[in-house]
Design a protein around this motif. Sequence first.
Motif, PDB file in Angstrom:
ATOM      1  N   ALA A  48      -4.673  30.441  32.432  1.00  0.00           N
ATOM      2  CA  ALA A  48      -5.729  30.352  31.418  1.00  0.00           C
ATOM      3  C   ALA A  48      -6.150  28.892  31.210  1.00  0.00           C
ATOM      4  O   ALA A  48      -7.334  28.603  31.023  1.00  0.00           O
ATOM      5  CB  ALA A  48      -5.250  30.957  30.105  1.00  0.00           C
ATOM      6  N   TYR A  49      -5.188  27.998  31.273  1.00  0.00           N
ATOM      7  CA  TYR A  49      -5.480  26.559  31.134  1.00  0.00           C
ATOM      8  C   TYR A  49      -6.417  26.101  32.258  1.00  0.00           C
ATOM      9  O   TYR A  49      -7.376  25.378  32.018  1.00  0.00           O
ATOM     10  CB  TYR A  49      -4.160  25.794  31.162  1.00  0.00           C
ATOM     11  N   LYS A  50      -6.145  26.562  33.460  1.00  0.00           N
ATOM     12  CA  LYS A  50      -7.007  26.245  34.597  1.00  0.00           C
ATOM     13  C   LYS A  50      -8.408  26.805  34.357  1.00  0.00           C
ATOM     14  O   LYS A  50      -9.409  26.150  34.629  1.00  0.00           O
ATOM     15  CB  LYS A  50      -6.413  26.813  35.880  1.00  0.00           C
ATOM     16  N   GLY A  51      -8.488  28.033  33.827  1.00  0.00           N
ATOM     17  CA  GLY A  51      -9.782  28.632  33.504  1.00  0.00           C
ATOM     18  C   GLY A  51     -10.547  27.816  32.475  1.00  0.00           C
ATOM     19  O   GLY A  51     -11.768  27.631  32.580  1.00  0.00           O
ATOM     20  N   TYR A  52      -9.833  27.300  31.495  1.00  0.00           N
ATOM     21  CA  TYR A  52     -10.436  26.456  30.458  1.00  0.00           C
ATOM     22  C   TYR A  52     -11.091  25.228  31.088  1.00  0.00           C
ATOM     23  O   TYR A  52     -12.242  24.904  30.791  1.00  0.00           O
ATOM     24  CB  TYR A  52      -9.347  26.051  29.458  1.00  0.00           C
ATOM     25  N   TRP A  53     -10.358  24.560  31.989  1.00  0.00           N
ATOM     26  CA  TRP A  53     -10.899  23.348  32.609  1.00  0.00           C
ATOM     27  C   TRP A  53     -11.928  23.655  33.689  1.00  0.00           C
ATOM     28  O   TRP A  53     -12.644  22.767  34.138  1.00  0.00           O
ATOM     29  CB  TRP A  53      -9.775  22.449  33.130  1.00  0.00           C
ATOM     30  N   THR A  54     -12.053  24.899  34.079  1.00  0.00           N
ATOM     31  CA  THR A  54     -13.134  25.314  34.982  1.00  0.00           C
ATOM     32  C   THR A  54     -14.402  25.558  34.176  1.00  0.00           C
ATOM     33  O   THR A  54     -15.503  25.188  34.591  1.00  0.00           O
ATOM     34  CB  THR A  54     -12.733  26.588  35.755  1.00  0.00           C
ATOM     35  N   GLY A  98     -20.731  16.435  37.923  1.00  0.00           N
ATOM     36  CA  GLY A  98     -19.392  16.363  38.490  1.00  0.00           C
ATOM     37  C   GLY A  98     -18.429  17.198  37.667  1.00  0.00           C
ATOM     38  O   GLY A  98     -18.841  17.959  36.787  1.00  0.00           O
ATOM     39  N   GLU A  99     -17.182  17.058  37.973  1.00  0.00           N
ATOM     40  CA  GLU A  99     -16.155  17.825  37.265  1.00  0.00           C
ATOM     41  C   GLU A  99     -14.910  16.987  37.072  1.00  0.00           C
ATOM     42  O   GLU A  99     -14.617  16.123  37.893  1.00  0.00           O
ATOM     43  CB  GLU A  99     -15.785  19.081  38.052  1.00  0.00           C
ATOM     44  N   PRO A 100     -14.165  17.275  36.014  1.00  0.00           N
ATOM     45  CA  PRO A 100     -12.877  16.608  35.867  1.00  0.00           C
ATOM     46  C   PRO A 100     -11.885  17.208  36.868  1.00  0.00           C
ATOM     47  O   PRO A 100     -12.062  18.334  37.321  1.00  0.00           O
ATOM     48  CB  PRO A 100     -12.469  16.940  34.430  1.00  0.00           C
ATOM     49  N   VAL A 101     -10.884  16.444  37.198  1.00  0.00           N
ATOM     50  CA  VAL A 101      -9.821  16.938  38.061  1.00  0.00           C
ATOM     51  C   VAL A 101      -8.548  16.967  37.218  1.00  0.00           C
ATOM     52  O   VAL A 101      -8.141  15.937  36.664  1.00  0.00           O
ATOM     53  CB  VAL A 101      -9.629  16.034  39.304  1.00  0.00           C
ATOM     54  N   SER A 123      -0.865  17.596  31.281  1.00  0.00           N
ATOM     55  CA  SER A 123      -1.440  17.410  32.612  1.00  0.00           C
ATOM     56  C   SER A 123      -2.080  16.036  32.699  1.00  0.00           C
ATOM     57  O   SER A 123      -2.204  15.321  31.705  1.00  0.00           O
ATOM     58  CB  SER A 123      -2.455  18.504  32.923  1.00  0.00           C
ATOM     59  N   CYS A 124      -2.492  15.707  33.913  1.00  0.00           N
ATOM     60  CA  CYS A 124      -3.217  14.465  34.154  1.00  0.00           C
ATOM     61  C   CYS A 124      -4.691  14.831  34.293  1.00  0.00           C
ATOM     62  O   CYS A 124      -5.051  15.671  35.116  1.00  0.00           O
ATOM     63  CB  CYS A 124      -2.708  13.787  35.428  1.00  0.00           C
ATOM     64  N   LEU A 125      -5.522  14.209  33.487  1.00  0.00           N
ATOM     65  CA  LEU A 125      -6.960  14.469  33.504  1.00  0.00           C
ATOM     66  C   LEU A 125      -7.662  13.268  34.127  1.00  0.00           C
ATOM     67  O   LEU A 125      -7.559  12.150  33.621  1.00  0.00           O
ATOM     68  CB  LEU A 125      -7.473  14.705  32.082  1.00  0.00           C
ATOM     69  N   ASP A 126      -8.356  13.510  35.239  1.00  0.00           N
ATOM     70  CA  ASP A 126      -9.106  12.456  35.937  1.00  0.00           C
ATOM     71  C   ASP A 126     -10.587  12.726  35.709  1.00  0.00           C
ATOM     72  O   ASP A 126     -11.125  13.716  36.195  1.00  0.00           O
ATOM     73  CB  ASP A 126      -8.762  12.483  37.426  1.00  0.00           C
ATOM     74  N   ILE A 127     -11.231  11.837  34.960  1.00  0.00           N
ATOM     75  CA  ILE A 127     -12.652  12.016  34.640  1.00  0.00           C
ATOM     76  C   ILE A 127     -13.552  11.071  35.439  1.00  0.00           C
ATOM     77  O   ILE A 127     -14.726  10.935  35.134  1.00  0.00           O
ATOM     78  CB  ILE A 127     -12.906  11.853  33.128  1.00  0.00           C
ATOM     79  N   SER A 128     -12.997  10.448  36.476  1.00  0.00           N
ATOM     80  CA  SER A 128     -13.760   9.449  37.228  1.00  0.00           C
ATOM     81  C   SER A 128     -15.012  10.035  37.892  1.00  0.00           C
ATOM     82  O   SER A 128     -15.983   9.306  38.122  1.00  0.00           O
ATOM     83  CB  SER A 128     -12.872   8.775  38.275  1.00  0.00           C
ATOM     84  N   LYS A 129     -15.019  11.297  38.197  1.00  0.00           N
ATOM     85  CA  LYS A 129     -16.189  11.926  38.840  1.00  0.00           C
ATOM     86  C   LYS A 129     -16.959  12.839  37.882  1.00  0.00           C
ATOM     87  O   LYS A 129     -17.838  13.582  38.284  1.00  0.00           O
ATOM     88  CB  LYS A 129     -15.736  12.709  40.065  1.00  0.00           C
ATOM     89  N   GLY A 143     -23.161   3.485  27.445  1.00  0.00           N
ATOM     90  CA  GLY A 143     -21.959   3.628  26.618  1.00  0.00           C
ATOM     91  C   GLY A 143     -21.163   4.885  26.886  1.00  0.00           C
ATOM     92  O   GLY A 143     -20.256   5.217  26.133  1.00  0.00           O
ATOM     93  N   ALA A 144     -21.492   5.591  27.955  1.00  0.00           N
ATOM     94  CA  ALA A 144     -20.820   6.865  28.209  1.00  0.00           C
ATOM     95  C   ALA A 144     -19.605   6.729  29.125  1.00  0.00           C
ATOM     96  O   ALA A 144     -18.964   7.709  29.419  1.00  0.00           O
ATOM     97  CB  ALA A 144     -21.804   7.861  28.818  1.00  0.00           C
ATOM     98  N   SER A 145     -19.311   5.522  29.564  1.00  0.00           N
ATOM     99  CA  SER A 145     -18.158   5.374  30.455  1.00  0.00           C
ATOM    100  C   SER A 145     -16.934   4.958  29.646  1.00  0.00           C
ATOM    101  O   SER A 145     -17.038   4.410  28.560  1.00  0.00           O
ATOM    102  CB  SER A 145     -18.445   4.356  31.549  1.00  0.00           C
ATOM    103  N   SER A 146     -15.794   5.228  30.212  1.00  0.00           N
ATOM    104  CA  SER A 146     -14.532   4.909  29.560  1.00  0.00           C
ATOM    105  C   SER A 146     -13.777   3.922  30.445  1.00  0.00           C
ATOM    106  O   SER A 146     -13.829   4.017  31.670  1.00  0.00           O
ATOM    107  CB  SER A 146     -13.712   6.201  29.397  1.00  0.00           C
ATOM    108  N   PRO A 147     -13.067   2.969  29.841  1.00  0.00           N
ATOM    109  CA  PRO A 147     -12.301   2.021  30.657  1.00  0.00           C
ATOM    110  C   PRO A 147     -11.141   2.700  31.400  1.00  0.00           C
ATOM    111  O   PRO A 147     -10.681   2.201  32.401  1.00  0.00           O
ATOM    112  CB  PRO A 147     -11.789   0.991  29.654  1.00  0.00           C
ATOM    113  N   VAL A 148     -10.699   3.819  30.904  1.00  0.00           N
ATOM    114  CA  VAL A 148      -9.606   4.565  31.538  1.00  0.00           C
ATOM    115  C   VAL A 148     -10.190   5.860  32.082  1.00  0.00           C
ATOM    116  O   VAL A 148     -10.859   6.600  31.365  1.00  0.00           O
ATOM    117  CB  VAL A 148      -8.482   4.881  30.512  1.00  0.00           C
ATOM    118  N   SER A 149      -9.960   6.135  33.362  1.00  0.00           N
ATOM    119  CA  SER A 149     -10.525   7.358  33.929  1.00  0.00           C
ATOM    120  C   SER A 149      -9.465   8.430  34.200  1.00  0.00           C
ATOM    121  O   SER A 149      -9.812   9.568  34.481  1.00  0.00           O
ATOM    122  CB  SER A 149     -11.288   7.050  35.215  1.00  0.00           C
ATOM    123  N   ARG A 150      -8.194   8.068  34.124  1.00  0.00           N
ATOM    124  CA  ARG A 150      -7.111   9.041  34.327  1.00  0.00           C
ATOM    125  C   ARG A 150      -6.103   8.872  33.203  1.00  0.00           C
ATOM    126  O   ARG A 150      -5.557   7.783  33.021  1.00  0.00           O
ATOM    127  CB  ARG A 150      -6.402   8.794  35.660  1.00  0.00           C
TER     128      ARG A 150
END
Length: 177
Positions: A48-54, A98-101, A123-129, A143-150
């Motif tokens: 279900a968690y995977k479904g949420y992030w999909t 794009g999508e988060p990984v 989990s580890c959330l990668d928002i770089s893409k 202003g929509a970018s973050s200094p941390v992407s993972r």
Amino acid sequence: MVLTSACTSSSGGEKEKAGPATPPASARPSTATPPDPAETAKAEALSAYKGYWTEMPKALSVRAIEGTDLKRYAAAEALSKAEVSVGNLKRNGRITTGEPVVTNSTVTAAELEKKTPNVSVSSCLDISKWKIVDKQTGEPAPGASSPVSRYVVVSLMERWDGAWKVLKDDLRADQPC
């Protein structure tokens, strides 16, 4: 063709020797242990968690919860924050691309015997893409970018009416992964 001819060839007049008969599967004693209900519940929660992030990126890319299955996987604060985010994107003329990984999803705590079973998932959330862009131009939003992407995300999930739902996400930008 070779496999077929090898299986069907016979020497004709010779009687073939039959090996010992094996009992039918139903006559053999079962050695498999039944699945552990706790492990089954954790696996269902992770699914279900995977479904949420999909579904979350789908909702943010079209700026609508409707037409996605997000309500199937999210409730309470997680759903409310998604609705607010969708509204903000729509109001500001932005979408996401794009999508988060999401990787290394692990159940870190579980209270499965409670009236409302719950688990915590880390989990580890990668928002770089996964980018916020102007809907008209496709240019990155200021202003929509973050200094941390993972970074680490910890989510609280509960089982409601037999279905696991994400209730709350704790994004920990101070904990890169």
